[in-house]
Scaffold this motif. Sequence first.
Motif, mmCIF file in Angstrom:
data_model
loop_
_atom_site.group_PDB
_atom_site.id
_atom_site.type_symbol
_atom_site.label_atom_id
_atom_site.label_comp_id
_atom_site.label_asym_id
_atom_site.label_seq_id
_atom_site.Cartn_x
_atom_site.Cartn_y
_atom_site.Cartn_z
ATOM 1 N N THR A 83 1.977 1.366 5.668
ATOM 2 C CA THR A 83 2.014 0.269 4.703
ATOM 3 C C THR A 83 3.323 -0.504 4.803
ATOM 4 N N ASN A 84 3.385 -1.597 4.080
ATOM 5 C CA ASN A 84 4.590 -2.428 4.070
ATOM 6 C C ASN A 84 4.795 -2.992 2.666
ATOM 7 N N PRO A 85 5.958 -3.563 2.376
ATOM 8 C CA PRO A 85 6.233 -4.059 1.028
ATOM 9 C C PRO A 85 5.222 -5.092 0.517
ATOM 10 N N GLU A 86 4.700 -5.930 1.406
ATOM 11 C CA GLU A 86 3.743 -6.945 0.970
ATOM 12 C C GLU A 86 2.427 -6.308 0.522
ATOM 13 N N GLN A 87 1.975 -5.290 1.231
ATOM 14 C CA GLN A 87 0.765 -4.585 0.816
ATOM 15 C C GLN A 87 0.969 -3.900 -0.533
ATOM 16 N N LEU A 88 2.123 -3.295 -0.717
ATOM 17 C CA LEU A 88 2.400 -2.616 -1.978
ATOM 18 C C LEU A 88 2.449 -3.609 -3.138
ATOM 19 N N PHE A 89 3.055 -4.767 -2.908
ATOM 20 C CA PHE A 89 3.108 -5.802 -3.937
ATOM 21 C C PHE A 89 1.701 -6.315 -4.236
ATOM 22 N N ALA A 90 0.904 -6.555 -3.194
ATOM 23 C CA ALA A 90 -0.465 -7.038 -3.382
ATOM 24 C C ALA A 90 -1.295 -6.033 -4.181
ATOM 25 N N ALA A 91 -1.145 -4.764 -3.891
ATOM 26 C CA ALA A 91 -1.891 -3.730 -4.610
ATOM 27 C C ALA A 91 -1.521 -3.715 -6.087
ATOM 28 N N GLY A 92 -0.229 -3.739 -6.373
ATOM 29 C CA GLY A 92 0.218 -3.737 -7.761
ATOM 30 C C GLY A 92 -0.231 -4.977 -8.510
ATOM 31 N N TYR A 93 -0.102 -6.131 -7.878
ATOM 32 C CA TYR A 93 -0.471 -7.397 -8.519
ATOM 33 C C TYR A 93 -1.977 -7.425 -8.793
#
Length: 142
Positions: A43-53
Amino acid sequence: MATTYSTRVTASGGRRGEVRSDDGILDLKLAMPKEMGGLGGATNPEQLFAAGYAACFQSATMFLMRGKDIKVDNDMIEVAATVGLDPVEPVGFTLTVTLDVTIKGLPQETAEGFVEAAHQMCPYSKAIRGNVPVTLNVRTVA
């Protein structure tokens, strides 16, 4: 006002490292995406942000609908968040977000009203408002 909830996650190694929450529930390797010259495979920071959002936005929409006495289940609303990383001159990057929201069983205009209200209420939307462009796409299905 007292904080309702907080969490702490520590990153080490940057985009090619790992992230771990203090309680150990989140413990992930990170990888630079292939599109950015990395190996991918994690994973990467953008995927983690997208999941949370996406999860937070779905919850905000459900909360608002329940407040109008609409019976809501987990399958009624789907939120797909696309987070883009765009280059900025002279150096650096900026984020972009598109939220594709699908709502079952509501008229289009009603669904759009709930999505716009959720965008005003969602903590992620509030956090990036005025700094990150967010596109809202709303689709209804029977």
